[in-house]
Design a protein around this motif. Structure first.
Motif, PDB file in Angstrom:
ATOM      1  N   PRO A   3      12.996  31.701 -35.682  1.00  0.00           N
ATOM      2  CA  PRO A   3      11.767  30.819 -35.296  1.00  0.00           C
ATOM      3  C   PRO A   3      10.351  31.645 -35.157  1.00  0.00           C
ATOM      4  O   PRO A   3      10.407  32.972 -34.914  1.00  0.00           O
ATOM      5  N   ALA A   4       9.222  31.073 -35.450  1.00  0.00           N
ATOM      6  CA  ALA A   4       8.160  31.659 -35.243  1.00  0.00           C
ATOM      7  C   ALA A   4       7.604  31.904 -34.028  1.00  0.00           C
ATOM      8  O   ALA A   4       8.176  31.257 -32.957  1.00  0.00           O
ATOM      9  N   ILE A   5       6.903  33.062 -33.661  1.00  0.00           N
ATOM     10  CA  ILE A   5       6.467  33.430 -32.343  1.00  0.00           C
ATOM     11  C   ILE A   5       5.362  32.722 -31.793  1.00  0.00           C
ATOM     12  O   ILE A   5       4.329  32.806 -32.697  1.00  0.00           O
ATOM     13  N   THR A   6       5.380  32.105 -30.817  1.00  0.00           N
ATOM     14  CA  THR A   6       4.239  31.256 -30.239  1.00  0.00           C
ATOM     15  C   THR A   6       3.167  32.251 -29.565  1.00  0.00           C
ATOM     16  O   THR A   6       3.639  33.337 -29.344  1.00  0.00           O
ATOM     17  N   ASP A   7       2.125  31.636 -29.418  1.00  0.00           N
ATOM     18  CA  ASP A   7       1.099  32.275 -28.718  1.00  0.00           C
ATOM     19  C   ASP A   7       1.222  32.701 -27.327  1.00  0.00           C
ATOM     20  O   ASP A   7       0.865  33.575 -26.940  1.00  0.00           O
ATOM     21  N   PHE A   8       2.182  31.789 -26.541  1.00  0.00           N
ATOM     22  CA  PHE A   8       2.628  31.800 -25.186  1.00  0.00           C
ATOM     23  C   PHE A   8       3.339  33.450 -25.112  1.00  0.00           C
ATOM     24  O   PHE A   8       3.369  34.058 -24.412  1.00  0.00           O
ATOM     25  N   GLN A   9       4.410  33.431 -26.330  1.00  0.00           N
ATOM     26  CA  GLN A   9       5.228  34.716 -26.419  1.00  0.00           C
ATOM     27  C   GLN A   9       4.583  35.858 -26.707  1.00  0.00           C
ATOM     28  O   GLN A   9       4.675  37.038 -26.140  1.00  0.00           O
ATOM     29  N   LYS A  10       3.563  35.789 -27.482  1.00  0.00           N
ATOM     30  CA  LYS A  10       2.671  37.082 -28.002  1.00  0.00           C
ATOM     31  C   LYS A  10       1.757  37.253 -26.409  1.00  0.00           C
ATOM     32  O   LYS A  10       1.610  38.592 -26.247  1.00  0.00           O
ATOM     33  N   ILE A  11       1.433  36.608 -25.713  1.00  0.00           N
ATOM     34  CA  ILE A  11       0.629  36.739 -24.432  1.00  0.00           C
ATOM     35  C   ILE A  11       1.689  37.355 -23.493  1.00  0.00           C
ATOM     36  O   ILE A  11       1.308  38.274 -22.858  1.00  0.00           O
ATOM     37  N   GLY A  12       2.930  36.749 -23.491  1.00  0.00           N
ATOM     38  CA  GLY A  12       3.901  37.484 -22.685  1.00  0.00           C
ATOM     39  C   GLY A  12       4.350  38.812 -22.871  1.00  0.00           C
ATOM     40  O   GLY A  12       4.518  39.594 -22.011  1.00  0.00           O
ATOM     41  N   VAL A  13       4.340  39.149 -24.207  1.00  0.00           N
ATOM     42  CA  VAL A  13       4.648  40.705 -24.510  1.00  0.00           C
ATOM     43  C   VAL A  13       3.512  41.527 -24.259  1.00  0.00           C
ATOM     44  O   VAL A  13       3.601  42.457 -23.605  1.00  0.00           O
ATOM     45  N   GLY A  14       2.368  41.131 -24.399  1.00  0.00           N
ATOM     46  CA  GLY A  14       0.822  41.653 -23.770  1.00  0.00           C
ATOM     47  C   GLY A  14       1.081  41.816 -22.124  1.00  0.00           C
ATOM     48  O   GLY A  14       0.860  42.903 -21.954  1.00  0.00           O
ATOM     49  N   LEU A  15       1.528  40.696 -21.514  1.00  0.00           N
ATOM     50  CA  LEU A  15       1.356  40.989 -19.975  1.00  0.00           C
ATOM     51  C   LEU A  15       2.419  41.916 -19.774  1.00  0.00           C
ATOM     52  O   LEU A  15       2.178  42.573 -18.834  1.00  0.00           O
ATOM     53  N   ALA A  16       3.635  41.733 -20.266  1.00  0.00           N
ATOM     54  CA  ALA A  16       4.867  42.486 -19.629  1.00  0.00           C
ATOM     55  C   ALA A  16       4.429  44.019 -20.136  1.00  0.00           C
ATOM     56  O   ALA A  16       4.813  44.809 -19.520  1.00  0.00           O
ATOM     57  N   GLY A  17       3.838  44.096 -21.258  1.00  0.00           N
ATOM     58  CA  GLY A  17       3.501  45.585 -21.784  1.00  0.00           C
ATOM     59  C   GLY A  17       2.526  46.298 -20.731  1.00  0.00           C
ATOM     60  O   GLY A  17       2.717  47.385 -20.284  1.00  0.00           O
ATOM     61  N   LEU A  47       7.096  38.206 -18.528  1.00  0.00           N
ATOM     62  CA  LEU A  47       8.519  37.583 -18.456  1.00  0.00           C
ATOM     63  C   LEU A  47       8.307  36.024 -18.446  1.00  0.00           C
ATOM     64  O   LEU A  47       9.078  35.438 -19.324  1.00  0.00           O
ATOM     65  N   ALA A  48       7.770  35.418 -17.417  1.00  0.00           N
ATOM     66  CA  ALA A  48       7.499  33.944 -17.371  1.00  0.00           C
ATOM     67  C   ALA A  48       6.879  33.470 -18.718  1.00  0.00           C
ATOM     68  O   ALA A  48       7.173  32.232 -19.237  1.00  0.00           O
ATOM     69  N   PHE A  49       5.811  34.008 -19.342  1.00  0.00           N
ATOM     70  CA  PHE A  49       5.002  33.596 -20.549  1.00  0.00           C
ATOM     71  C   PHE A  49       6.204  33.718 -21.796  1.00  0.00           C
ATOM     72  O   PHE A  49       6.407  33.012 -22.696  1.00  0.00           O
ATOM     73  N   LEU A  50       6.809  34.867 -21.728  1.00  0.00           N
ATOM     74  CA  LEU A  50       7.716  35.299 -22.958  1.00  0.00           C
ATOM     75  C   LEU A  50       8.908  34.231 -23.134  1.00  0.00           C
ATOM     76  O   LEU A  50       9.147  33.674 -24.184  1.00  0.00           O
ATOM     77  N   ILE A  51       9.725  33.928 -21.959  1.00  0.00           N
ATOM     78  CA  ILE A  51      10.868  33.169 -22.131  1.00  0.00           C
ATOM     79  C   ILE A  51      10.654  31.833 -21.675  1.00  0.00           C
ATOM     80  O   ILE A  51      11.478  31.077 -21.590  1.00  0.00           O
ATOM     81  N   ARG A  55      13.135  28.931 -17.811  1.00  0.00           N
ATOM     82  CA  ARG A  55      14.471  29.950 -17.914  1.00  0.00           C
ATOM     83  C   ARG A  55      14.017  31.264 -17.220  1.00  0.00           C
ATOM     84  O   ARG A  55      15.226  31.847 -16.686  1.00  0.00           O
ATOM     85  N   THR A  56      12.858  31.489 -16.796  1.00  0.00           N
ATOM     86  CA  THR A  56      12.893  32.673 -16.071  1.00  0.00           C
ATOM     87  C   THR A  56      13.457  32.448 -14.634  1.00  0.00           C
ATOM     88  O   THR A  56      13.840  33.262 -14.047  1.00  0.00           O
ATOM     89  N   PHE A  57      13.209  31.111 -14.018  1.00  0.00           N
ATOM     90  CA  PHE A  57      13.506  30.685 -12.725  1.00  0.00           C
ATOM     91  C   PHE A  57      15.036  30.741 -12.771  1.00  0.00           C
ATOM     92  O   PHE A  57      15.704  30.985 -11.713  1.00  0.00           O
ATOM     93  N   ARG A  58      15.645  30.062 -13.905  1.00  0.00           N
ATOM     94  CA  ARG A  58      17.101  30.317 -13.848  1.00  0.00           C
ATOM     95  C   ARG A  58      17.655  31.475 -14.246  1.00  0.00           C
ATOM     96  O   ARG A  58      18.986  31.665 -13.612  1.00  0.00           O
ATOM     97  N   PHE A  59      16.952  32.429 -14.751  1.00  0.00           N
ATOM     98  CA  PHE A  59      17.783  33.916 -14.940  1.00  0.00           C
ATOM     99  C   PHE A  59      17.610  34.432 -13.758  1.00  0.00           C
ATOM    100  O   PHE A  59      18.699  34.899 -13.237  1.00  0.00           O
TER     101      PHE A  59
END
Length: 140
Positions: A3-17, A47-51, A55-59
């Motif tokens: 599946p395509a990477i969403t903008d929220f996931q891109k932001i999440g990678v940046g924030l986690a980095g 992490l919250a933006f990425l997944i 799902r972060t809360f459940r993890f």
């Protein structure tokens, strides 16, 4: 097909980095509590933006991960209270309790990277890598 990477996931990678960069700088600069606090907040937000928030809360709040979550979030709280070295030790222990299952997968991935795999296959290093990887890892 992936599946395509969403903008929220891109932001999440940046924030986690950025979170990892701030955590690294906080440790290198003799456990600067401001940098460590910013790094922790950015990592959790990433992490919250990425997944996803649900799902972060459940993890973090699965019943078999309560101890790891308590140590990880407790370490963040200790850093925010002003004891950065103790907080980072507690936080690292919680991090390994939470994410320890991913270590063999990460090591097997790193072993397949051309230059890094060669470095990890060196005689002294390979003993530690095999113990962390949970058995024999081969560079085939």
């Amino acid at each position: 097909m992936l599946p395509a990477i969403t903008d929220f996931q891109k932001i999440g990678v940046g924030l986690a980095g950025f979170g990892f960069v701030f955590l690294f700088l906080g440790v290198v600069l003799l456990f600067d509590k401001g940098l460590l606090a910013i790094g922790n907040i950015l990592f959790l937000a990433g992490l919250a933006f990425l997944i996803g928030l649900d799902r972060t809360f459940r993890f973090f709040f699965q019943t078999h991960k309560w101890r790891g979550t308590a140590f990880f979030l407790g370490g963040i709280f200790i850093v925010l209270c002003g004891w950065p070295m103790i907080g980072m030790i507690v936080e690292c222990y919680g991090f390994f309790l939470l994410f320890g299952g991913f270590i063999p997968v990460a090591i097997n991935f790193l072993m397949r990277i051309p230059v890094l795999g060669t470095l990890l296959s060196l005689p002294g290093v390979s003993i530690v890598v095999n113990k962390l990887g949970g058995g024999s890892t081969s560079n085939v």
